[in-house]
Design a protein around this motif. Structure first.
Motif, PDB file in Angstrom:
ATOM      1  N   VAL A  97       0.851  -1.204   0.000  1.00 16.97           N
ATOM      2  CA  VAL A  97       0.000   0.000   0.000  1.00 16.97           C
ATOM      3  C   VAL A  97       0.883   1.250   0.000  1.00 16.97           C
ATOM      4  CG1 VAL A  97      -1.682   1.322   1.371  1.00 16.97           C
ATOM      5  CG2 VAL A  97      -1.890  -1.173   1.178  1.00 16.97           C
ATOM      6  N   MET A  98       1.907   1.224   0.860  1.00 15.42           N
ATOM      7  CA  MET A  98       2.734   2.417   1.047  1.00 15.42           C
ATOM      8  C   MET A  98       3.504   2.787  -0.220  1.00 15.42           C
ATOM      9  SD  MET A  98       2.674   4.219   3.722  1.00 15.42           S
ATOM     10  CE  MET A  98       3.007   3.727   5.395  1.00 15.42           C
ATOM     11  N   ASP A  99       3.897   1.780  -1.002  1.00 21.60           N
ATOM     12  CA  ASP A  99       4.625   2.064  -2.241  1.00 21.60           C
ATOM     13  C   ASP A  99       3.871   3.067  -3.104  1.00 21.60           C
ATOM     14  OD1 ASP A  99       6.760   0.508  -1.692  1.00 21.60           O
ATOM     15  OD2 ASP A  99       6.159  -1.192  -2.961  1.00 21.60           O
ATOM     16  N   TYR A 100       2.552   2.973  -3.098  1.00 23.39           N
ATOM     17  CA  TYR A 100       1.756   3.901  -3.918  1.00 23.39           C
ATOM     18  C   TYR A 100       1.487   5.210  -3.189  1.00 23.39           C
ATOM     19  CZ  TYR A 100       1.118  -0.041  -7.030  1.00 23.39           C
ATOM     20  OH  TYR A 100       1.352  -1.090  -7.888  1.00 23.39           O
ATOM     21  N   VAL A 101       1.165   5.132  -1.898  1.00 18.33           N
ATOM     22  CA  VAL A 101       0.850   6.364  -1.141  1.00 18.33           C
ATOM     23  C   VAL A 101       2.056   7.314  -1.166  1.00 18.33           C
ATOM     24  CG1 VAL A 101       0.123   7.307   1.087  1.00 18.33           C
ATOM     25  CG2 VAL A 101      -0.728   5.084   0.355  1.00 18.33           C
ATOM     26  N   ALA A 102       3.242   6.735  -1.005  1.00 15.15           N
ATOM     27  CA  ALA A 102       4.462   7.560  -0.932  1.00 15.15           C
ATOM     28  C   ALA A 102       4.761   8.260  -2.261  1.00 15.15           C
ATOM     29  CB  ALA A 102       5.640   6.700  -0.487  1.00 15.15           C
ATOM     30  N   ARG A 103       4.159   7.764  -3.354  1.00 13.61           N
ATOM     31  CA  ARG A 103       4.393   8.423  -4.643  1.00 13.61           C
ATOM     32  C   ARG A 103       3.724   9.791  -4.721  1.00 13.61           C
ATOM     33  NH1 ARG A 103       3.978   3.810  -9.324  1.00 13.61           N
ATOM     34  NH2 ARG A 103       5.095   2.282  -8.086  1.00 13.61           N
ATOM     35  N   LEU A 104       2.608   9.917  -3.985  1.00 16.26           N
ATOM     36  CA  LEU A 104       1.818  11.145  -4.127  1.00 16.26           C
ATOM     37  C   LEU A 104       2.185  12.224  -3.120  1.00 16.26           C
ATOM     38  CD1 LEU A 104       0.022   9.525  -6.082  1.00 16.26           C
ATOM     39  CD2 LEU A 104      -1.918  10.691  -5.076  1.00 16.26           C
ATOM     40  N   ILE A 105       2.949  11.836  -2.104  1.00 20.91           N
ATOM     41  CA  ILE A 105       3.243  12.827  -1.068  1.00 20.91           C
ATOM     42  C   ILE A 105       4.138  13.930  -1.637  1.00 20.91           C
ATOM     43  CG2 ILE A 105       5.276  11.627  -0.078  1.00 20.91           C
ATOM     44  CD1 ILE A 105       3.703  12.441   2.686  1.00 20.91           C
ATOM     45  N   PRO A 106       3.837  15.188  -1.290  1.00 21.30           N
ATOM     46  CA  PRO A 106       4.651  16.280  -1.825  1.00 21.30           C
ATOM     47  C   PRO A 106       6.118  16.156  -1.394  1.00 21.30           C
ATOM     48  CG  PRO A 106       2.663  17.107  -0.770  1.00 21.30           C
ATOM     49  CD  PRO A 106       2.756  15.664  -0.439  1.00 21.30           C
ATOM     50  N   PRO A 107       7.025  16.809  -2.110  1.00 26.58           N
ATOM     51  CA  PRO A 107       8.462  16.595  -1.931  1.00 26.58           C
ATOM     52  C   PRO A 107       8.998  16.719  -0.504  1.00 26.58           C
ATOM     53  CG  PRO A 107       8.061  17.991  -3.818  1.00 26.58           C
ATOM     54  CD  PRO A 107       6.728  17.716  -3.199  1.00 26.58           C
ATOM     55  N   TYR A 108       8.627  17.738   0.231  1.00 24.79           N
ATOM     56  CA  TYR A 108       9.214  17.922   1.573  1.00 24.79           C
ATOM     57  C   TYR A 108       8.076  18.042   2.583  1.00 24.79           C
ATOM     58  CZ  TYR A 108      13.005  19.371  -1.499  1.00 24.79           C
ATOM     59  OH  TYR A 108      13.937  19.428  -2.483  1.00 24.79           O
ATOM     60  N   PRO A 109       7.440  16.924   2.937  1.00 30.17           N
ATOM     61  CA  PRO A 109       6.174  17.020   3.676  1.00 30.17           C
ATOM     62  C   PRO A 109       6.283  17.641   5.066  1.00 30.17           C
ATOM     63  CG  PRO A 109       6.889  14.730   3.493  1.00 30.17           C
ATOM     64  CD  PRO A 109       7.809  15.534   2.651  1.00 30.17           C
ATOM     65  N   ILE A 110       7.347  17.351   5.793  1.00 29.27           N
ATOM     66  CA  ILE A 110       7.396  17.801   7.190  1.00 29.27           C
ATOM     67  C   ILE A 110       8.447  18.898   7.351  1.00 29.27           C
ATOM     68  CG2 ILE A 110       7.686  17.072   9.601  1.00 29.27           C
ATOM     69  CD1 ILE A 110       5.360  15.632   8.277  1.00 29.27           C
TER      70      ILE A 110
END
Ligand code: PLP
Length: 369
Positions: free
Chosen positions: A237-250
Protein backbone atom coordinates in the motif's frame (compact mmCIF):
# COMPACT_ATOMS: atom_id res chain seq x y z
CA UNK A 1 0.28 -12.64 -7.16
CA UNK A 2 -0.94 -9.08 -7.69
CA UNK A 3 -1.45 -7.24 -4.38
CA UNK A 4 -4.83 -5.68 -3.56
CA UNK A 5 -3.15 -2.24 -3.64
CA UNK A 6 -1.92 -2.83 -7.18
CA UNK A 7 -5.40 -4.02 -8.17
CA UNK A 8 -7.06 -0.91 -6.72
CA UNK A 9 -4.68 1.85 -7.75
CA UNK A 10 -5.67 3.79 -10.89
CA UNK A 11 -3.37 3.44 -13.94
CA UNK A 12 -2.31 7.07 -13.69
CA UNK A 13 -0.90 6.54 -10.16
CA UNK A 14 0.59 3.19 -11.11
CA UNK A 15 2.61 4.92 -13.81
CA UNK A 16 3.57 7.91 -11.70
CA UNK A 17 7.28 8.40 -11.03
CA UNK A 18 7.75 10.13 -7.64
CA UNK A 19 8.83 13.76 -7.98
CA UNK A 20 12.62 13.82 -8.01
CA UNK A 21 13.36 16.53 -5.46
CA UNK A 22 16.93 17.69 -4.91
CA UNK A 23 17.01 15.95 -1.52
CA UNK A 24 15.73 12.67 -2.95
CA UNK A 25 18.35 12.67 -5.71
CA UNK A 26 20.99 13.49 -3.07
CA UNK A 27 24.67 13.41 -3.95
CA UNK A 28 28.00 13.97 -2.25
CA UNK A 29 29.92 17.20 -2.05
CA UNK A 30 30.86 20.15 0.12
CA UNK A 31 29.11 22.90 -1.83
CA UNK A 32 25.38 22.39 -2.33
CA UNK A 33 23.98 24.34 -5.25
CA UNK A 34 21.25 21.94 -6.36
CA UNK A 35 18.01 23.18 -4.78
CA UNK A 36 17.88 26.93 -5.39
CA UNK A 37 18.21 27.63 -1.67
CA UNK A 38 20.00 30.62 -0.17
CA UNK A 39 23.32 29.46 1.21
CA UNK A 40 23.17 32.01 3.98
CA UNK A 41 20.14 33.66 5.44
CA UNK A 42 18.67 35.55 8.37
CA UNK A 43 18.29 33.46 11.54
CA UNK A 44 14.86 33.72 13.08
CA UNK A 45 15.23 30.97 15.70
CA UNK A 46 17.64 30.83 18.63
CA UNK A 47 20.27 28.81 16.86
CA UNK A 48 18.86 27.03 13.80
CA UNK A 49 18.95 28.33 10.30
CA UNK A 50 16.13 27.42 7.99
CA UNK A 51 17.68 28.04 4.59
CA UNK A 52 17.86 24.37 3.51
CA UNK A 53 14.94 22.19 2.47
CA UNK A 54 14.15 19.42 5.01
CA UNK A 55 14.57 15.66 4.39
CA UNK A 56 12.34 14.42 1.61
CA UNK A 57 11.08 11.79 4.06
CA UNK A 58 11.88 12.24 7.77
CA UNK A 59 13.08 8.68 8.43
CA UNK A 60 14.19 9.34 12.02
CA UNK A 61 10.71 10.24 13.20
CA UNK A 62 9.15 7.49 11.12
CA UNK A 63 11.34 4.87 12.83
CA UNK A 64 10.68 6.41 16.26
CA UNK A 65 6.94 6.34 15.57
CA UNK A 66 7.07 2.70 14.49
CA UNK A 67 8.95 1.78 17.70
CA UNK A 68 6.35 3.66 19.76
CA UNK A 69 3.51 1.92 17.89
CA UNK A 70 4.86 -1.51 18.83
CA UNK A 71 5.39 -0.53 22.49
CA UNK A 72 3.58 -1.93 25.52
CA UNK A 73 1.64 1.31 25.93
CA UNK A 74 -0.25 0.36 22.80
CA UNK A 75 -0.86 -3.36 22.28
CA UNK A 76 2.78 -4.38 22.77
CA UNK A 77 2.58 -6.31 19.50
CA UNK A 78 5.47 -5.66 17.11
CA UNK A 79 4.20 -4.15 13.88
CA UNK A 80 4.98 -5.50 10.46
CA UNK A 81 4.28 -2.46 8.38
CA UNK A 82 5.75 0.76 7.03
CA UNK A 83 5.29 4.27 8.41
CA UNK A 84 4.86 7.52 6.53
CA UNK A 85 4.97 10.91 8.26
CA UNK A 86 2.36 13.33 6.92
CA UNK A 87 1.03 16.78 7.79
CA UNK A 88 -1.59 15.61 10.23
CA UNK A 89 -4.12 12.80 9.93
CA UNK A 90 -6.12 15.06 7.61
CA UNK A 91 -3.40 14.84 4.97
CA UNK A 92 -3.39 11.05 5.40
CA UNK A 93 -7.12 10.88 4.58
CA UNK A 94 -6.69 13.03 1.48
CA UNK A 95 -3.60 11.14 0.30
CA UNK A 96 -5.24 7.72 0.64
CA UNK A 97 -8.27 8.87 -1.30
CA UNK A 98 -6.21 10.46 -4.08
CA UNK A 99 -3.88 7.45 -4.29
CA UNK A 100 -6.52 4.77 -4.68
CA UNK A 101 -9.64 6.41 -6.09
CA UNK A 102 -10.32 7.48 -9.64
CA UNK A 103 -11.90 10.97 -9.59
CA UNK A 104 -15.56 10.95 -10.61
CA UNK A 105 -15.71 7.15 -10.75
CA UNK A 106 -15.04 5.33 -7.49
CA UNK A 107 -16.86 5.16 -4.19
CA UNK A 108 -15.97 5.04 -0.52
CA UNK A 109 -18.01 3.89 2.50
CA UNK A 110 -18.38 5.79 5.77
CA UNK A 111 -20.46 5.09 8.90
CA UNK A 112 -21.95 8.35 10.21
CA UNK A 113 -22.04 10.08 12.55
CA UNK A 114 -18.28 10.17 12.10
CA UNK A 115 -15.42 12.52 11.23
CA UNK A 116 -16.48 14.81 8.39
CA UNK A 117 -13.20 14.85 6.45
CA UNK A 118 -13.70 11.43 4.82
CA UNK A 119 -16.74 12.65 2.91
CA UNK A 120 -15.25 16.11 2.30
CA UNK A 121 -12.10 14.65 0.68
CA UNK A 122 -14.22 12.24 -1.39
CA UNK A 123 -16.47 15.13 -2.52
CA UNK A 124 -13.42 17.15 -3.53
CA UNK A 125 -12.66 14.68 -6.33
CA UNK A 126 -16.29 13.78 -7.11
CA UNK A 127 -16.34 10.32 -5.53
CA UNK A 128 -19.57 8.76 -4.36
CA UNK A 129 -19.81 8.35 -0.58
CA UNK A 130 -21.99 5.45 0.56
CA UNK A 131 -23.27 6.07 4.08
CA UNK A 132 -24.09 3.16 6.37
CA UNK A 133 -25.29 4.76 9.61
CA UNK A 134 -24.10 3.56 12.99
CA UNK A 135 -26.75 1.71 15.01
CA UNK A 136 -28.82 3.52 17.68
CA UNK A 137 -26.13 2.92 20.31
CA UNK A 138 -23.45 4.08 17.80
CA UNK A 139 -22.20 0.56 17.04
CA UNK A 140 -21.06 -0.51 13.60
CA UNK A 141 -23.78 -2.11 11.45
CA UNK A 142 -21.44 -4.80 10.13
CA UNK A 143 -24.10 -6.69 8.15
CA UNK A 144 -25.18 -3.49 6.39
CA UNK A 145 -21.60 -2.46 5.52
CA UNK A 146 -20.58 -5.82 4.02
CA UNK A 147 -22.59 -5.74 0.77
CA UNK A 148 -21.03 -2.38 -0.18
CA UNK A 149 -17.43 -3.55 0.10
CA UNK A 150 -17.05 -5.23 -3.26
CA UNK A 151 -17.82 -1.96 -5.10
CA UNK A 152 -15.93 0.39 -2.78
CA UNK A 153 -12.24 1.20 -2.84
CA UNK A 154 -12.03 2.42 0.77
CA UNK A 155 -14.05 1.87 3.95
CA UNK A 156 -13.28 4.56 6.54
CA UNK A 157 -13.73 3.57 10.17
CA UNK A 158 -12.90 5.82 13.10
CA UNK A 159 -12.01 4.18 16.42
CA UNK A 160 -12.42 5.71 18.93
CA UNK A 161 -15.01 7.56 16.86
CA UNK A 162 -15.41 11.32 16.56
CA UNK A 163 -17.96 12.64 17.58
CA UNK A 164 -19.52 9.68 19.45
CA UNK A 165 -16.40 8.79 21.49
CA UNK A 166 -16.78 4.99 21.41
CA UNK A 167 -14.41 2.25 20.24
CA UNK A 168 -15.31 -0.17 17.45
CA UNK A 169 -14.86 -3.76 18.72
CA UNK A 170 -11.87 -5.47 17.10
CA UNK A 171 -14.00 -8.44 15.99
CA UNK A 172 -16.18 -6.11 13.88
CA UNK A 173 -13.10 -4.67 12.19
CA UNK A 174 -11.70 -8.16 11.55
CA UNK A 175 -15.03 -9.28 10.03
CA UNK A 176 -14.89 -6.37 7.60
CA UNK A 177 -11.18 -6.89 6.84
CA UNK A 178 -12.01 -10.50 5.91
CA UNK A 179 -15.00 -9.46 3.84
CA UNK A 180 -13.01 -6.79 2.01
CA UNK A 181 -9.81 -8.82 1.54
CA UNK A 182 -10.08 -8.90 -2.23
CA UNK A 183 -11.80 -5.57 -2.84
CA UNK A 184 -11.40 -2.84 -0.23
CA UNK A 185 -8.87 -0.98 1.87
CA UNK A 186 -10.16 -0.64 5.43
CA UNK A 187 -8.75 2.61 6.83
CA UNK A 188 -9.00 2.82 10.63
CA UNK A 189 -8.54 6.36 11.91
CA UNK A 190 -6.92 6.02 15.33
CA UNK A 191 -6.49 9.75 16.00
CA UNK A 192 -7.63 9.26 19.63
CA UNK A 193 -5.96 5.89 20.24
CA UNK A 194 -3.80 7.08 23.16
CA UNK A 195 -6.97 7.43 25.25
CA UNK A 196 -7.79 3.73 24.66
CA UNK A 197 -4.36 2.39 23.67
CA UNK A 198 -5.07 -1.32 24.09
CA UNK A 199 -7.76 -1.16 21.39
CA UNK A 200 -5.37 -0.35 18.53
CA UNK A 201 -5.66 -2.67 15.53
CA UNK A 202 -2.33 -1.70 13.90
CA UNK A 203 -0.78 -5.14 14.64
CA UNK A 204 -3.40 -6.69 12.33
CA UNK A 205 -1.67 -5.16 9.29
CA UNK A 206 0.66 -8.21 9.38
CA UNK A 207 -2.32 -10.47 8.58
CA UNK A 208 -4.42 -8.02 6.60
CA UNK A 209 -2.52 -5.97 3.99
CA UNK A 210 -5.87 -4.28 3.22
CA UNK A 211 -5.72 -2.55 6.64
CA UNK A 212 -4.37 1.02 6.88
CA UNK A 213 -4.12 2.87 10.21
CA UNK A 214 -4.03 6.67 10.54
CA UNK A 215 -2.54 8.37 13.59
CA UNK A 216 -1.68 11.89 14.76
CA UNK A 217 0.39 13.87 17.26
CA UNK A 218 -2.44 16.44 17.47
CA UNK A 219 -4.44 14.83 20.27
CA UNK A 220 -2.82 13.03 23.25
CA UNK A 221 0.65 14.33 22.32
CA UNK A 222 -0.73 17.88 22.48
CA UNK A 223 1.06 18.98 19.29
CA UNK A 224 -1.79 20.07 16.98
CA UNK A 225 0.10 23.14 15.75
CA UNK A 226 3.13 21.27 14.36
CA UNK A 227 0.90 19.29 11.94
CA UNK A 228 2.39 15.82 12.14
CA UNK A 229 0.49 12.58 11.62
CA UNK A 230 1.31 9.09 10.37
CA UNK A 231 0.10 6.40 8.03
CA UNK A 232 0.80 2.80 9.03
CA UNK A 233 0.36 0.34 6.17
CA UNK A 234 1.69 -2.72 4.41
CA UNK A 235 4.55 -2.06 1.97
CA UNK A 236 2.29 -2.92 -0.99
CA UNK A 237 0.00 0.00 0.00
CA UNK A 238 2.73 2.42 1.05
CA UNK A 239 4.63 2.06 -2.24
CA UNK A 240 1.76 3.90 -3.92
CA UNK A 241 0.85 6.36 -1.14
CA UNK A 242 4.46 7.56 -0.93
CA UNK A 243 4.39 8.42 -4.64
CA UNK A 244 1.82 11.14 -4.13
CA UNK A 245 3.24 12.83 -1.07
CA UNK A 246 4.65 16.28 -1.83
CA UNK A 247 8.46 16.60 -1.93
CA UNK A 248 9.21 17.92 1.57
CA UNK A 249 6.17 17.02 3.68
CA UNK A 250 7.40 17.80 7.19
CA UNK A 251 8.93 21.19 8.01
CA UNK A 252 12.19 20.93 9.95
CA UNK A 253 10.95 22.69 13.12
CA UNK A 254 8.01 20.25 13.22
CA UNK A 255 10.28 17.24 12.65
CA UNK A 256 12.56 18.35 15.51
CA UNK A 257 9.65 18.69 17.94
CA UNK A 258 8.12 15.37 16.80
CA UNK A 259 11.46 13.66 17.32
CA UNK A 260 11.63 14.95 20.91
CA UNK A 261 8.01 13.94 21.58
CA UNK A 262 8.78 10.39 20.46
CA UNK A 263 11.77 9.94 22.74
CA UNK A 264 11.25 8.25 26.13
CA UNK A 265 10.84 11.54 28.02
CA UNK A 266 8.25 12.84 25.55
CA UNK A 267 6.35 9.56 25.58
CA UNK A 268 6.27 9.55 29.38
CA UNK A 269 4.88 13.11 29.35
CA UNK A 270 2.22 12.09 26.83
CA UNK A 271 1.15 9.12 28.98
CA UNK A 272 0.93 11.37 32.05
CA UNK A 273 -1.12 13.96 30.14
CA UNK A 274 -3.47 11.27 28.84
CA UNK A 275 -4.01 9.78 32.32
CA UNK A 276 -4.67 13.20 33.85
CA UNK A 277 -7.12 14.02 31.10
CA UNK A 278 -8.97 10.72 31.52
CA UNK A 279 -9.40 11.41 35.27
CA UNK A 280 -10.72 14.94 34.57
CA UNK A 281 -13.04 13.57 31.87
CA UNK A 282 -14.49 10.87 34.10
CA UNK A 283 -15.20 13.37 36.89
CA UNK A 284 -16.83 15.76 34.42
CA UNK A 285 -18.97 12.97 32.92
CA UNK A 286 -20.23 11.95 36.36
CA UNK A 287 -21.13 15.52 37.35
CA UNK A 288 -22.78 16.42 34.02
CA UNK A 289 -24.77 13.15 33.95
CA UNK A 290 -26.44 14.18 37.21
CA UNK A 291 -27.83 17.47 35.81
CA UNK A 292 -31.63 17.34 35.45
CA UNK A 293 -31.64 18.65 31.84
CA UNK A 294 -29.05 16.16 30.54
CA UNK A 295 -30.53 13.18 28.68
CA UNK A 296 -27.24 11.30 28.20
CA UNK A 297 -23.50 11.67 28.33
CA UNK A 298 -22.20 9.06 25.89
CA UNK A 299 -19.36 6.82 27.17
CA UNK A 300 -16.09 8.24 25.84
CA UNK A 301 -12.70 6.69 25.08
CA UNK A 302 -11.37 10.05 23.87
CA UNK A 303 -10.52 13.58 25.04
CA UNK A 304 -14.08 14.80 24.44
CA UNK A 305 -17.60 13.90 25.48
CA UNK A 306 -20.84 13.97 23.55
CA UNK A 307 -23.72 15.27 25.64
CA UNK A 308 -27.39 15.07 24.66
CA UNK A 309 -29.65 17.56 26.40
CA UNK A 310 -33.35 17.15 27.14
CA UNK A 311 -34.48 20.57 25.96
CA UNK A 312 -34.54 22.14 22.53
CA UNK A 313 -32.90 25.26 23.97
CA UNK A 314 -29.51 25.31 22.38
CA UNK A 315 -27.04 24.69 25.20
CA UNK A 316 -24.29 25.42 22.70
CA UNK A 317 -25.48 29.04 22.40
CA UNK A 318 -25.93 29.28 26.17
CA UNK A 319 -22.33 28.16 26.81
CA UNK A 320 -21.09 30.49 24.07
CA UNK A 321 -22.70 33.45 25.82
CA UNK A 322 -20.67 32.45 28.87
CA UNK A 323 -17.50 32.51 26.76
CA UNK A 324 -17.23 28.70 26.55
CA UNK A 325 -16.86 27.48 22.98
CA UNK A 326 -18.00 23.89 22.37
CA UNK A 327 -19.04 22.08 19.19
CA UNK A 328 -22.70 22.07 18.23
CA UNK A 329 -23.67 18.70 16.71
CA UNK A 330 -27.40 19.27 16.26
CA UNK A 331 -27.13 19.87 12.50
CA UNK A 332 -27.09 16.05 12.28
CA UNK A 333 -30.62 14.70 12.99
CA UNK A 334 -29.05 11.67 14.73
CA UNK A 335 -27.36 14.11 17.11
CA UNK A 336 -30.31 16.39 17.86
CA UNK A 337 -29.74 18.44 21.04
CA UNK A 338 -26.12 17.21 21.20
CA UNK A 339 -23.01 19.20 22.01
CA UNK A 340 -19.45 17.85 21.85
CA UNK A 341 -17.25 19.15 24.65
CA UNK A 342 -13.46 18.74 24.53
CA UNK A 343 -11.90 17.96 27.89
CA UNK A 344 -9.58 20.77 28.97
CA UNK A 345 -7.80 21.53 32.22
CA UNK A 346 -9.40 20.94 35.61
CA UNK A 347 -10.05 24.71 35.85
CA UNK A 348 -11.73 24.91 32.42
CA UNK A 349 -13.95 21.93 33.17
CA UNK A 350 -14.88 23.28 36.60
CA UNK A 351 -15.94 26.58 34.98
CA UNK A 352 -17.89 24.71 32.28
CA UNK A 353 -19.63 22.56 34.89
CA UNK A 354 -20.52 25.63 36.94
CA UNK A 355 -21.94 27.33 33.83
CA UNK A 356 -24.10 24.27 33.18
CA UNK A 357 -25.27 24.17 36.79
CA UNK A 358 -26.29 27.84 36.43
CA UNK A 359 -28.41 27.11 33.35
CA UNK A 360 -31.94 28.38 34.03
CA UNK A 361 -33.62 25.06 33.36
CA UNK A 362 -37.39 25.07 32.92
CA UNK A 363 -38.72 21.47 33.41
CA UNK A 364 -41.75 22.32 31.24
CA UNK A 365 -39.41 22.60 28.26
CA UNK A 366 -38.31 18.97 28.23
CA UNK A 367 -38.66 17.51 24.72
CA UNK A 368 -37.48 14.00 25.54
CA UNK A 369 -36.69 12.01 28.62
C1 PLP B 1 -11.04 11.36 13.85
C2 PLP B 1 -10.08 12.41 13.44
N1 PLP B 1 -9.20 12.16 12.48
C3 PLP B 1 -8.31 13.08 12.08
C4 PLP B 1 -8.29 14.34 12.63
C5 PLP B 1 -7.31 15.34 12.12
O1 PLP B 1 -6.13 15.27 12.83
P1 PLP B 1 -4.83 16.10 12.43
O2 PLP B 1 -4.75 17.27 13.34
O3 PLP B 1 -3.72 15.13 12.66
O4 PLP B 1 -4.96 16.48 10.99
C6 PLP B 1 -9.19 14.66 13.64
C7 PLP B 1 -9.20 16.00 14.24
O5 PLP B 1 -10.07 16.42 14.93
C8 PLP B 1 -10.11 13.67 14.06
O6 PLP B 1 -11.03 13.93 15.01
Amino acid sequence: MMSLATKLVPEVVKNLIPYQSARRIGGQGHIWLNANELEQSERYGESESYNRYPDFLPQLIEQAYLDYSGSDFLTGRALQCETLAVRGADEAIDLLIRTFCQPGEDQIVICPPTYAMYEFCADSIALKTVKVPLTDDFGLDVAAVKPHLKNSKILFLCSPNNPTGNVIPQEDIVTLLEAGKASTLVVVDEAYIEFAPQTSVAHLIADYPNLVVIRTLSKAFGLASIRVGFVLADKSVMDYVARLIPPYPIADPSALIAQKALQEEGLAAMRRQANTLIAIRDGFVEAVSALPFVAQVYPSSTNFVLVRFKTDDCLYDYLLQKGIVTRNQSHDPRLARCVRISIGTQASMAETLQALKDYPFDPKKITTV
